[in-house]
Design a protein around this motif. Structure first.
Motif, mmCIF file in Angstrom:
data_model
loop_
_atom_site.group_PDB
_atom_site.id
_atom_site.type_symbol
_atom_site.label_atom_id
_atom_site.label_comp_id
_atom_site.label_asym_id
_atom_site.label_seq_id
_atom_site.Cartn_x
_atom_site.Cartn_y
_atom_site.Cartn_z
ATOM 1 N N HIS A 22 -21.124 5.541 31.346
ATOM 2 C CA HIS A 22 -22.451 5.419 30.377
ATOM 3 C C HIS A 22 -23.521 6.174 30.781
ATOM 4 C CE1 HIS A 22 -24.515 2.343 27.611
ATOM 5 N NE2 HIS A 22 -25.301 3.544 27.439
ATOM 6 N N HIS A 24 -26.213 9.153 29.010
ATOM 7 C CA HIS A 24 -26.489 10.216 28.069
ATOM 8 C C HIS A 24 -27.067 11.380 28.536
ATOM 9 C CE1 HIS A 24 -26.988 6.493 25.224
ATOM 10 N NE2 HIS A 24 -27.149 5.887 26.249
ATOM 11 N N HIS A 210 -23.542 0.275 22.019
ATOM 12 C CA HIS A 210 -24.645 -0.264 22.596
ATOM 13 C C HIS A 210 -24.790 -1.907 22.228
ATOM 14 C CE1 HIS A 210 -25.583 3.588 24.192
ATOM 15 N NE2 HIS A 210 -26.529 3.084 25.085
ATOM 16 N N HIS A 236 -24.343 -2.565 28.101
ATOM 17 C CA HIS A 236 -25.392 -3.174 28.448
ATOM 18 C C HIS A 236 -25.214 -4.893 28.398
ATOM 19 C CE1 HIS A 236 -28.394 -0.083 29.010
ATOM 20 N NE2 HIS A 236 -28.245 0.191 27.733
ATOM 21 N N ASP A 292 -26.762 5.078 32.764
ATOM 22 C CA ASP A 292 -27.466 5.150 31.368
ATOM 23 C C ASP A 292 -28.442 6.533 31.246
ATOM 24 O OD1 ASP A 292 -27.920 4.233 28.823
ATOM 25 O OD2 ASP A 292 -29.281 2.693 29.088
#
Ligand code: IMP
Ligand code: ZN
Length: 352
Positions: A22, A24, A210, A236, A292
């Motif tokens: 995970h 970005h 998410h 999350h 993240d």
């Protein structure tokens, strides 16, 4: 005489072969890399109006919350990384950062972005990123393998979401392994994406979402809609009821947990010892520690592992079990699963 086992310190966490699922792309660009891009642009265009990234995103500042985090992209980083040269420069730097931190398997995610004044279509954006991933994977000197997940932003229209699925299908053989739902959790109505996610699942593209990041995006209605898409993993997973936890366990959905992001952005009450990793690690589902947005929260994956070791008192056996459990939830398939199983079974760090 037996040698004393090495301490489970940050050096150990760096050496540990790690799986990152995970991350970005644009959120993983370091301040230093953004600064380099800014300097290069300034040489080409001395009248550049954009502030120095080291001023706009001060080094050491990590207390971005749900209100300040998303505008950072729309009002700054996307304006800086707005041409093919900066997309290439930043993507290469992100891959190099993850690899030097000891990541051996990376699923990077990005939202297809059109930049009309540079004649960049969403297709060209994806093609550019994927060509760099391919180049990275073809270089046998690289220990890390990388695959791509395409994100649908919660602010997208249903038509834009379908476009992301089209791109995922088009670039599947080139390394796109999944679809994500991301973006400001206070925005959007997820129900409009049901058709797009159904189409992705129907052709065998994996899905991560998410999930329950903030209370507003954790209504029963939203979470039931998201689970009805049969996601393979969830990110999350903060504001979930016992009933919802049971449903996730029943469906054996992998959970991507991000300690520092949740603490710095004040998405959880309390600090590291209060993080729900403490609950999920005792469940049967794959649990994966993830960064993240390491460019924003400045905690590389090795540090996330070290924090978990420290605050949850993990020993080597528990860590090994956690790492191996995560393998089943990767999106790329059997070859990479076998490679990762081999890496963990042969890693000498478990016994030295
Ligand atoms: P990109 O998709 O490569 O451009 O990466 C940045 C984008 O990822 C942001 O604009 C957000 O839409 C999304 N993103 C990053 N972190 C989060 C998060 O914690 N929750 C939801 N979306 C996120
Ligand atoms: Zn995220």
């Amino acid at each position: 005489m037996p040698t004393a086992a090495a301490p489970l310190d940050i050096a150990f966490a760096r050496r540990l072969p790690k799986i990152e699922l995970h991350a970005h792309l644009t959120g993983s660009i370091s301040r230093e890399c953004l600064h380099d891009i800014w300097e290069l642009k300034r040489v080409q265009d001395p009248s550049l109006q954009l502030e120095d990234p080291l001023v706009a995103i001060p080094p050491g500042k990590v207390d971005y919350d749900i209100n300040t985090f998303f505008p950072l992209f729309s009002s700054y980083i996307y304006k800086l990384c707005n041409d093919i040269a900066s997309i290439k420069h930043s993507t290469k730097a992100v891959l190099s950062d993850f690899q030097s931190d000891g990541v051996v398997y990376l699923e990077l995610r990005t939202t297809p972005r059109a930049i009309p004044d540079q004649n960049i279509t969403k297709d060209l954006y994806v093609k550019t990123v994927i060509s760099l991933l391919k180049e990275h994977n073809e270089d046998q000197s690289n220990a890390m393998r990388v695959f791509l997940i395409l994100s649908i932003d919660r602010r997208n229209t249903a038509t834009e979401a379908e476009e992301v699925i089209d791109l995922a299908i088009k670039y599947r053989s080139a390394g796109v392994v999944g679809i994500d739902l991301c973006g400001d959790p206070a925005r959007g109505d997820v129900r409009i994406f049901t058709g797009a996610f159904a189409r992705a699942k129907a052709v065998g593209i994996k899905v991560t979402l998410h999930f329950a990041e903030i209370a507003e995006s954790a209504t029963d209605e939203e979470l039931h809609t998201l689970l009805s898409w049969q996601p393979n993993r969830l990110g999350h997973v903060i504001h979930v009821s016992d009933e919802m936890q049971k449903a996730i366990i029943r469906q054996n959905i992998g959970v991507e947990l991000c300690l520092s992001c949740n603490v710095h952005a004040k998405m959880i009450a309390g600090s590291y010892p209060d993080h729900h990793f403490g609950t999920w690690r005792h469940s049967s589902v794959p649990v994966v520690l993830c960064t993240d947005d390491v460019g924003v929260f400045c905690s590389p994956l090795s540090k996330e592992y070290h924090l978990a070791i420290k605050h949850f008192d993990l020993d080597k056996g528990q860590l090994k079990e956690l790492c191996e459990r995560a393998i089943g939830s990767i999106f790329s398939g059997i070859n990479e699963q076998s490679r990762l199983n081999m890496i963990y079974s042969e890693w000498e760090g478990w016994v030295t």
